[in-house]
Design an enzyme around this catalytic site. Structure first.
Site, PDB file in Angstrom:
ATOM      1  N   ASP A  47       0.860  -1.185   0.000  1.00  0.00           N
ATOM      2  CA  ASP A  47       0.000   0.000   0.000  1.00  0.00           C
ATOM      3  C   ASP A  47       0.901   1.241   0.000  1.00  0.00           C
ATOM      4  O   ASP A  47       1.746   1.378   0.879  1.00  0.00           O
ATOM      5  CB  ASP A  47      -0.873  -0.058   1.275  1.00  0.00           C
ATOM      6  CG  ASP A  47      -1.669   1.217   1.503  1.00  0.00           C
ATOM      7  OD1 ASP A  47      -1.849   1.983   0.530  1.00  0.00           O
ATOM      8  OD2 ASP A  47      -2.103   1.430   2.651  1.00  0.00           O
ATOM      9  N   ASN A  49      -0.454   4.518  -0.308  1.00  0.00           N
ATOM     10  CA  ASN A  49      -1.127   5.768   0.095  1.00  0.00           C
ATOM     11  C   ASN A  49      -1.844   5.675   1.436  1.00  0.00           C
ATOM     12  O   ASN A  49      -2.665   6.522   1.774  1.00  0.00           O
ATOM     13  CB  ASN A  49      -2.100   6.232  -1.001  1.00  0.00           C
ATOM     14  CG  ASN A  49      -3.199   5.217  -1.241  1.00  0.00           C
ATOM     15  OD1 ASN A  49      -3.218   4.154  -0.600  1.00  0.00           O
ATOM     16  ND2 ASN A  49      -4.116   5.507  -2.139  1.00  0.00           N
ATOM     17  N   ASP A  51      -4.179   3.749   2.683  1.00  0.00           N
ATOM     18  CA  ASP A  51      -5.607   3.428   2.865  1.00  0.00           C
ATOM     19  C   ASP A  51      -5.816   1.979   3.312  1.00  0.00           C
ATOM     20  O   ASP A  51      -6.952   1.517   3.397  1.00  0.00           O
ATOM     21  CB  ASP A  51      -6.412   3.755   1.595  1.00  0.00           C
ATOM     22  CG  ASP A  51      -5.999   2.897   0.401  1.00  0.00           C
ATOM     23  OD1 ASP A  51      -5.048   2.084   0.546  1.00  0.00           O
ATOM     24  OD2 ASP A  51      -6.613   3.023  -0.669  1.00  0.00           O
ATOM     25  N   ASP A  55      -1.716  -1.186  -3.852  1.00  0.00           N
ATOM     26  CA  ASP A  55      -1.986  -0.410  -5.067  1.00  0.00           C
ATOM     27  C   ASP A  55      -0.815  -0.528  -6.048  1.00  0.00           C
ATOM     28  O   ASP A  55       0.211  -1.145  -5.746  1.00  0.00           O
ATOM     29  CB  ASP A  55      -2.283   1.056  -4.713  1.00  0.00           C
ATOM     30  CG  ASP A  55      -1.269   1.629  -3.746  1.00  0.00           C
ATOM     31  OD1 ASP A  55      -0.069   1.424  -3.973  1.00  0.00           O
ATOM     32  OD2 ASP A  55      -1.680   2.254  -2.735  1.00  0.00           O
ATOM     33  N   ASP A 226      -8.494 -16.212 -16.826  1.00  0.00           N
ATOM     34  CA  ASP A 226      -9.246 -16.647 -15.655  1.00  0.00           C
ATOM     35  C   ASP A 226     -10.350 -17.624 -16.048  1.00  0.00           C
ATOM     36  O   ASP A 226     -11.069 -17.402 -17.025  1.00  0.00           O
ATOM     37  CB  ASP A 226      -9.882 -15.399 -15.009  1.00  0.00           C
ATOM     38  CG  ASP A 226     -10.665 -15.704 -13.761  1.00  0.00           C
ATOM     39  OD1 ASP A 226     -10.027 -16.043 -12.768  1.00  0.00           O
ATOM     40  OD2 ASP A 226     -11.912 -15.601 -13.796  1.00  0.00           O
ATOM     41  N   GLU A 288      -5.886 -20.609 -16.572  1.00  0.00           N
ATOM     42  CA  GLU A 288      -6.249 -21.172 -15.273  1.00  0.00           C
ATOM     43  C   GLU A 288      -7.039 -22.446 -15.546  1.00  0.00           C
ATOM     44  O   GLU A 288      -8.261 -22.420 -15.712  1.00  0.00           O
ATOM     45  CB  GLU A 288      -7.112 -20.192 -14.456  1.00  0.00           C
ATOM     46  CG  GLU A 288      -7.308 -20.704 -13.043  1.00  0.00           C
ATOM     47  CD  GLU A 288      -8.536 -20.172 -12.331  1.00  0.00           C
ATOM     48  OE1 GLU A 288      -8.608 -20.317 -11.105  1.00  0.00           O
ATOM     49  OE2 GLU A 288      -9.445 -19.630 -12.988  1.00  0.00           O
TER      50      GLU A 288
HETATM   51  C1  GLC Z   1     -10.839 -17.716 -10.801  1.00  0.00           C
HETATM   52  C2  GLC Z   1     -10.108 -16.799  -9.855  1.00  0.00           C
HETATM   53  C3  GLC Z   1     -10.913 -16.671  -8.600  1.00  0.00           C
HETATM   54  C4  GLC Z   1     -12.237 -16.057  -8.947  1.00  0.00           C
HETATM   55  C5  GLC Z   1     -12.942 -16.862 -10.032  1.00  0.00           C
HETATM   56  C6  GLC Z   1     -14.095 -16.114 -10.615  1.00  0.00           C
HETATM   57  O1  GLC Z   1     -10.947 -18.988 -10.312  1.00  0.00           O
HETATM   58  O2  GLC Z   1      -8.816 -17.273  -9.628  1.00  0.00           O
HETATM   59  O3  GLC Z   1     -10.264 -15.906  -7.620  1.00  0.00           O
HETATM   60  O4  GLC Z   1     -13.044 -15.995  -7.806  1.00  0.00           O
HETATM   61  O5  GLC Z   1     -12.085 -17.162 -11.107  1.00  0.00           O
HETATM   62  O6  GLC Z   1     -13.623 -15.064 -11.400  1.00  0.00           O
END
Ligand code: GLC
Length: 563
Positions: A47, A49, A51, A55, A226, A288
């Site tokens: 972080d 800043n 908060d 970031d 993803d 993924e």
């Molecule tokens: C993937 C991501 C996970 C997310 C899911 C929905 O598995 O790694 O963190 O919740 O997709 O986008």
């Protein structure tokens, strides 16, 4: 000093300094084949800043640390504007930066500073779904006839109050959500606020590919795609088969055959590969890809055609979650022998799973076990992907009370599913306030209690620390020709306690690696000659060893160059 001796000294000094240079990368070397890719969860890294939330400027501040660790690329989990229901995986604008992480100018500076240090940036591409606050979804939900009406997966219910079928969301309960405006249900494989895009509509593919081009044009090195196996659903909308028992959300156990890994996805991936191959500098597509077996994984590379992802993640080795030597050997060897020569990508940790010590530890030897797993990650032929904090052995700190849980899965699934907060705690940099992550003691998730001992600063002064072990292995992987890109062959293939392999460089240099998967000391024969120890975890191992009787400490590992 006699002339002969001083010449010899000069030569040995030259050898010492030149050794890493001898393996200097050739111009056509494909960077991602040898890379160490470091996943950053931006909320939790640094972080800048005050908060309490990490970031982009924070990441920029820490680039020198990453350079020193030996990182080639960082994958940053979603940094785009988002209602943060799923902490960025619910995106409301794909071509901007969430204000809590900074601005596009901050991103550009991060990219430029990373490039100066030869660190590449990989973006997270969430293409299965958007946020329900994305303008596309708001438009799509407005009526059955608007221009984006078919951009999401909308269906009529079976009857009043009855969803179209029995499909479940992987985040719990029905995958269908009723929308009174359209008087229809929309499909969400993940959270209710994450409606699935309709990939059967070519306009969706075009919009998503345009988004990828926007980032490629900026100069990012590629994408981590993803949840990419779930882009398509079976159009028949038949019910999934119900299996005995209940899942952790209390729903029936069901197959996901009609919701996951449908063959249609491969056409999209081939077109995406063609698109990114049009860019210079070896841009990379990482998937993924949680898949059931190596045959399915091979399809994601495009099999013998090699025309899909360069690096679908192999989740079978790292998420085996049991220290079973025979099974580990089989899985590592499958990646070596059953992928049509493609490049494996092993992953042991990420922001969705408790860290390795939690999954593999026995309470007594956790550090040795983590060191040994790092040996597997960095000295096999695989591209290595690691998660921030692995290098200092950050713990998994699961909230004790439901009211403290931030992750939506934990909120829905408590207590059987406690969510993913445990592996997302702030990075532990030093022993000061908030572990040096923030000047604000109120961080978005609490800092893990062990930060006074477990932190980068403390470990960087300790040669026996996890950080020192990571640095040693990463340096070997970069500088040692056999570990860098040598062939790989499994050794001791019937051994129930030890997994061992050799790496052989094109210049003939050979390195052997042995990992003891048992809590007892082991002795193993890995050859007849002597070897020089390059790295050893567990108890101290002599610098020179006899390969015929290699001793391994409980859960110890050894990397040694054959003499
Ligand atoms: C993937 C991501 C996970 C997310 C899911 C929905 O598995 O790694 O963190 O919740 O997709 O986008």
């Amino acid at each position: 000093m006699p002339l002969g001796k001083s010449i010899a000294l000069w030569f040995s000094l030259l050898g010492f300094f030149a050794a890493p240079l001898l393996r200097a990368a050739s111009a056509d070397e494909i960077w991602w084949k040898h890379a160490v890719i470091y996943e950053i969860y931006p909320r939790s890294f640094q972080d800048s800043n005050g908060d309490g939330v990490g970031d982009l400027n924070g990441i920029t501040q820490r680039l020198d640390y990453l350079k020193d660790l030996g990182i080639d690329a960082i994958w940053i989990a979603p940094l785009y504007p988002s209602p943060q229901v799923d902490f960025g995986y619910d995106i409301s604008d794909y071509q901007a930066v969430d204000p809590q992480y900074g601005t596009m100018a901050d991103f550009d500076r991060l990219l430029a500073e990373a490039q100066k240090r030869n660190i590449r940036i990989i973006m997270d591409a969430v293409m299965n779904h958007t946020s329900d606050k994305h303008p596309w979804f708001i438009e799509s939900a407005a009526s059955r006839t608007n221009p984006k009406a078919d951009w999401y997966v909308w269906r009529d219910g079976k009857g009043p109050g009855q969803p179209p079928n029995n499909w479940l969301s992987t985040f719990g309960h029905s995958a269908w959500q009723f929308d009174p405006k359209r008087d229809q249900y929309y499909y969400h494989y993940f959270y209710i606020q994450q409606p699935d895009l309709n990939w059967r509509n070519p306009q969706v593919e075009k919009a998503m590919f345009d988004m990828l081009r926007f980032w490629l044009d900026k100069g990012v090195a590629g994408f981590r795609l993803d949840a990419v196996p779930t882009l398509f659903e079976d159009p028949s909308l038949k019910d999934e088969k119900v299996l005995p028992g209940k899942n952790k959300f209390g729903d029936p156990n069901e197959e996901t055959k009609l919701q996951d890994n449908l063959p249609e996805v491969h056409g999209v991936i081939q077109r995406m590969r063609t698109m990114i191959d049009g860019y210079p500098n070896n841009r990379v597509l990482i998937g993924e890809t949680y898949l059931p077996n190596v045959e399915e994984l091979d399809k994601w590379y495009g099999g013998a055609k090699h025309d899909e992802l360069q690096l679908p993640m192999d989740m079978m080795v790292g998420f085996e979650d049991k220290l079973n030597a025979a099974e580990f050997r089989r899985r590592i060897n499958d990646a070596e022998t059953k992928l049509h020569g493609s490049q494996p990508l092993f992953v042991f940790d990420n922001h969705d799973n408790p860290r390795t010590a939690y999954r593999y530890g026995d309470g007594e030897h956790n550090k040795a076990i983590d060191q040994m797993l790092a040996t597997v990650l960095f000295t096999t032929r695989s591209t290595a992907m690691m998660y921030y904090g692995d290098e200092i052995e950050m713990p998994t700190t699961i909230p004790a009370r439901k009211e403290d849980v931030k992750d939506p899965i934990g909120v829905t699934g408590w207590p059987a599913e406690k969510g993913r907060d445990g592996e997302r705690t702030p990075m532990q940099w030093n022993s000061s306030t908030a572990a040096g992550f923030s000047t604000n003691p109120h961080t978005w998730l609490p800092v893990a209690p062990d930060y006074k001992q477990v932190n980068v600063e403390a470990e960087s002064h300790d040669p026996a620390s996890m950080l020192s072990w990571y640095k040693k292995l990463i340096a070997l992987r970069r500088d040692d020709p056999a570990i860098h890109d040598g062939d790989m062959k499994m050794l001791e293939t019937g051994n129930q306690r030890i997994v061992a392999w050799s790496r052989k460089a094109s210049n003939g240099e050979t390195v052997v690696v042995a990992c003891n998967f048992s809590p007892d000391e082991q002795t193993v024969s890995l050859g007849k000659s002597r070897a020089k120890t390059l790295a050893a975890s567990g108890e101290a191992t002599p610098a020179g060893i006899d390969l015929n009787a290699v001793k391994l400490a409980p859960f110890g590992s050894l990397v040694a160059e054959v003499q």
